[in-house]
Write a protein that holds these residues in place. Structure first.
Motif, PDB file in Angstrom:
ATOM      1  N   MET A   1     -16.007-113.515 -11.599  1.00  0.00           N
ATOM      2  CA  MET A   1     -15.058-113.998 -11.064  1.00  0.00           C
ATOM      3  C   MET A   1     -15.079-115.766 -10.152  1.00  0.00           C
ATOM      4  O   MET A   1     -15.806-115.184  -9.220  1.00  0.00           O
ATOM      5  CB  MET A   1     -13.817-114.159 -10.862  1.00  0.00           C
ATOM      6  CG  MET A   1     -12.812-114.492 -10.123  1.00  0.00           C
ATOM      7  SD  MET A   1     -11.773-115.584 -11.042  1.00  0.00           S
ATOM      8  CE  MET A   1     -11.114-114.295 -12.308  1.00  0.00           C
ATOM      9  N   LYS A   2     -15.065-116.578 -11.058  1.00  0.00           N
ATOM     10  CA  LYS A   2     -15.891-117.784  -9.820  1.00  0.00           C
ATOM     11  C   LYS A   2     -14.300-118.167  -9.622  1.00  0.00           C
ATOM     12  O   LYS A   2     -13.801-118.502 -10.003  1.00  0.00           O
ATOM     13  CB  LYS A   2     -16.646-118.632 -11.069  1.00  0.00           C
ATOM     14  CG  LYS A   2     -17.228-119.922 -10.655  1.00  0.00           C
ATOM     15  CD  LYS A   2     -18.143-120.600 -11.476  1.00  0.00           C
ATOM     16  CE  LYS A   2     -19.316-120.142 -11.500  1.00  0.00           C
ATOM     17  NZ  LYS A   2     -20.595-121.709 -12.064  1.00  0.00           N
ATOM     18  N   LEU A   3     -15.157-119.117  -7.896  1.00  0.00           N
ATOM     19  CA  LEU A   3     -14.091-119.206  -7.289  1.00  0.00           C
ATOM     20  C   LEU A   3     -14.607-120.719  -6.819  1.00  0.00           C
ATOM     21  O   LEU A   3     -15.565-120.156  -6.334  1.00  0.00           O
ATOM     22  CB  LEU A   3     -13.486-118.449  -6.224  1.00  0.00           C
ATOM     23  CG  LEU A   3     -13.191-117.250  -6.275  1.00  0.00           C
ATOM     24  CD1 LEU A   3     -12.869-116.161  -4.543  1.00  0.00           C
ATOM     25  CD2 LEU A   3     -12.120-116.863  -7.074  1.00  0.00           C
ATOM     26  N   GLU A  19     -19.712-117.078  -7.651  1.00  0.00           N
ATOM     27  CA  GLU A  19     -19.333-116.184  -7.925  1.00  0.00           C
ATOM     28  C   GLU A  19     -19.342-114.570  -7.630  1.00  0.00           C
ATOM     29  O   GLU A  19     -20.398-114.233  -7.050  1.00  0.00           O
ATOM     30  CB  GLU A  19     -20.907-116.281  -9.859  1.00  0.00           C
ATOM     31  CG  GLU A  19     -20.610-115.127 -10.434  1.00  0.00           C
ATOM     32  CD  GLU A  19     -19.392-115.561 -11.432  1.00  0.00           C
ATOM     33  OE1 GLU A  19     -18.445-115.017 -11.736  1.00  0.00           O
ATOM     34  OE2 GLU A  19     -19.676-117.406 -12.136  1.00  0.00           O
ATOM     35  N   ILE A  20     -18.003-114.186  -7.975  1.00  0.00           N
ATOM     36  CA  ILE A  20     -17.760-112.967  -7.205  1.00  0.00           C
ATOM     37  C   ILE A  20     -17.361-111.753  -8.365  1.00  0.00           C
ATOM     38  O   ILE A  20     -17.275-111.581  -8.924  1.00  0.00           O
ATOM     39  CB  ILE A  20     -16.464-112.950  -6.891  1.00  0.00           C
ATOM     40  CG1 ILE A  20     -16.581-114.033  -4.984  1.00  0.00           C
ATOM     41  CG2 ILE A  20     -16.314-111.728  -5.604  1.00  0.00           C
ATOM     42  CD1 ILE A  20     -16.797-113.743  -4.713  1.00  0.00           C
ATOM     43  N   SER A  21     -18.733-110.890  -8.392  1.00  0.00           N
ATOM     44  CA  SER A  21     -18.632-109.690  -9.112  1.00  0.00           C
ATOM     45  C   SER A  21     -18.730-107.848  -9.076  1.00  0.00           C
ATOM     46  O   SER A  21     -17.885-107.757  -9.058  1.00  0.00           O
ATOM     47  CB  SER A  21     -20.521-109.395  -9.564  1.00  0.00           C
ATOM     48  OG  SER A  21     -21.293-109.653  -8.639  1.00  0.00           O
ATOM     49  N   SER A  22     -17.999-107.938  -7.128  1.00  0.00           N
ATOM     50  CA  SER A  22     -17.474-106.780  -6.509  1.00  0.00           C
ATOM     51  C   SER A  22     -16.371-108.076  -5.244  1.00  0.00           C
ATOM     52  O   SER A  22     -16.943-108.389  -4.504  1.00  0.00           O
ATOM     53  CB  SER A  22     -18.980-106.224  -5.903  1.00  0.00           C
ATOM     54  OG  SER A  22     -18.372-105.721  -5.498  1.00  0.00           O
ATOM     55  N   LEU A  23     -15.395-107.120  -5.412  1.00  0.00           N
ATOM     56  CA  LEU A  23     -13.924-107.183  -4.393  1.00  0.00           C
ATOM     57  C   LEU A  23     -14.262-105.986  -3.632  1.00  0.00           C
ATOM     58  O   LEU A  23     -14.107-104.825  -4.475  1.00  0.00           O
ATOM     59  CB  LEU A  23     -13.406-108.235  -4.947  1.00  0.00           C
ATOM     60  CG  LEU A  23     -11.780-107.926  -4.116  1.00  0.00           C
ATOM     61  CD1 LEU A  23     -11.831-108.995  -2.989  1.00  0.00           C
ATOM     62  CD2 LEU A  23     -11.417-108.462  -5.198  1.00  0.00           C
ATOM     63  N   ALA A  61     -11.233-104.725  -8.672  1.00  0.00           N
ATOM     64  CA  ALA A  61     -11.250-105.383  -9.845  1.00  0.00           C
ATOM     65  C   ALA A  61     -11.363-106.914  -9.338  1.00  0.00           C
ATOM     66  O   ALA A  61     -10.632-107.631  -8.394  1.00  0.00           O
ATOM     67  CB  ALA A  61     -11.515-105.550 -10.770  1.00  0.00           C
ATOM     68  N   GLU A  62     -12.762-107.711  -9.276  1.00  0.00           N
ATOM     69  CA  GLU A  62     -13.256-108.513  -8.803  1.00  0.00           C
ATOM     70  C   GLU A  62     -12.295-110.086  -9.640  1.00  0.00           C
ATOM     71  O   GLU A  62     -12.235-111.133  -9.222  1.00  0.00           O
ATOM     72  CB  GLU A  62     -14.517-109.310  -9.002  1.00  0.00           C
ATOM     73  CG  GLU A  62     -15.403-109.775 -10.402  1.00  0.00           C
ATOM     74  CD  GLU A  62     -15.111-109.680 -12.077  1.00  0.00           C
ATOM     75  OE1 GLU A  62     -14.381-111.373 -11.032  1.00  0.00           O
ATOM     76  OE2 GLU A  62     -14.997-109.382 -12.541  1.00  0.00           O
ATOM     77  N   ALA A 183     -17.608-109.733  -1.826  1.00  0.00           N
ATOM     78  CA  ALA A 183     -16.248-110.214  -1.114  1.00  0.00           C
ATOM     79  C   ALA A 183     -15.604-109.722  -0.076  1.00  0.00           C
ATOM     80  O   ALA A 183     -15.569-108.248  -1.267  1.00  0.00           O
ATOM     81  CB  ALA A 183     -15.283-111.728  -1.715  1.00  0.00           C
ATOM     82  N   MET A 184     -15.117-109.784   0.594  1.00  0.00           N
ATOM     83  CA  MET A 184     -14.572-108.180   1.768  1.00  0.00           C
ATOM     84  C   MET A 184     -12.926-108.806   1.782  1.00  0.00           C
ATOM     85  O   MET A 184     -13.104-110.186   2.782  1.00  0.00           O
ATOM     86  CB  MET A 184     -15.500-107.664   2.589  1.00  0.00           C
ATOM     87  CG  MET A 184     -14.962-106.398   3.611  1.00  0.00           C
ATOM     88  SD  MET A 184     -15.925-106.237   4.466  1.00  0.00           S
ATOM     89  CE  MET A 184     -16.872-104.954   3.288  1.00  0.00           C
TER      90      MET A 184
END
Length: 227
Positions: A1-3, A19-23, A61-62, A183-184
């Protein structure tokens, strides 16, 4: 997911895309036992089981991340929670805000699933973590909901009541450095008047030293819960 963020630092502002691949959602992240117990009891009052340990790290899920001002949720029993949101870009740690929007009905069955089924709204602005790290505990998170046609304060507290992000990152990753692409969401404060749904949610992170605020608002469209 691109933020996409407008990132402010002491050297100026710039636009970054991440680019977030892990949340990861850090739950039960209160710094002192009294604060943790308050939130546990707050959720237990609406049927949520007590956690097996604290803090807990929920993987979500991201693709649930969104910077939109409108989300959809099945049923009328979901609600938001303002939390700090940290991520790494270009070797630097940044902080923004997110809402851990959660299905409260499903939460009584499974906290992990209740977090997965709802979108996680994120602001479009961020600060360089290094610029606020020295006085992190002074930062204030707050949220408002729309209730009976009025904007009502729903949450408010300093980050002194929550575990600092580097501690949470270390507890999850085994080191105080968040991996690129991860991201956390870092924990919340109690709801004023109890947890409850609302048609709109506004969240803020306030920096009292510099008089600046990160903010984001979103509306919730309730979709029918069909058996």
């Amino acid at each position: 997911m691109k933020l996409f963020f407008k990132a402010d630092s002491q050297t100026g502002s710039r636009n970054i895309d991440v680019e977030i691949s892990s949340l990861v959602v850090a739950g039960w992240a209160g710094r002192d036992q009294h604060a943790i117990e308050h939130h546990i009891e707050e959720l237990f009052a609406i049927g949520v089981p007590r956690p097996s340990s604290v803090p807990l790290y929920y993987r979500v899920a991201e693709n649930q991340l969104t910077q939109a001002s409108h989300i959809q949720a099945v049923g009328d029993q979901s609600s938001g929670e303002v939390e700090t949101f940290v991520f790494r870009s270009g070797g630097e740690l940044y902080v923004s805000i997110a809402s851990d929007h959660t299905d409260r009905k499903l939460e009584t069955y499974s906290v992990a699933l209740s977090k997965q089924v709802c979108a996680k709204p994120v602001a479009a602005e961020a600060w360089l973590y290094a610029d606020v790290a020295e006085y992190w505990d002074e930062l204030v998170i707050r949220s408002y909901i729309q209730e009976n046609g009025e904007k009502v304060l729903y949450q408010e507290g300093t980050l002194a009541s929550l575990r600092p992000p580097l501690e949470l990152i270390s507890g999850f990753a085994g080191q105080a450095e968040l991996p690129e692409g991860t991201a956390m969401i870092c924990g919340t404060v109690g709801a004023i008047g109890g947890i409850r749904p609302a048609p709109s949610f506004t969240m803020e992170l306030f920096d009292p030293r510099r008089g600046r605020t990160l903010s984001h608002s979103y509306d919730i469209e309730v979709l029918p819960e069909v058996a």
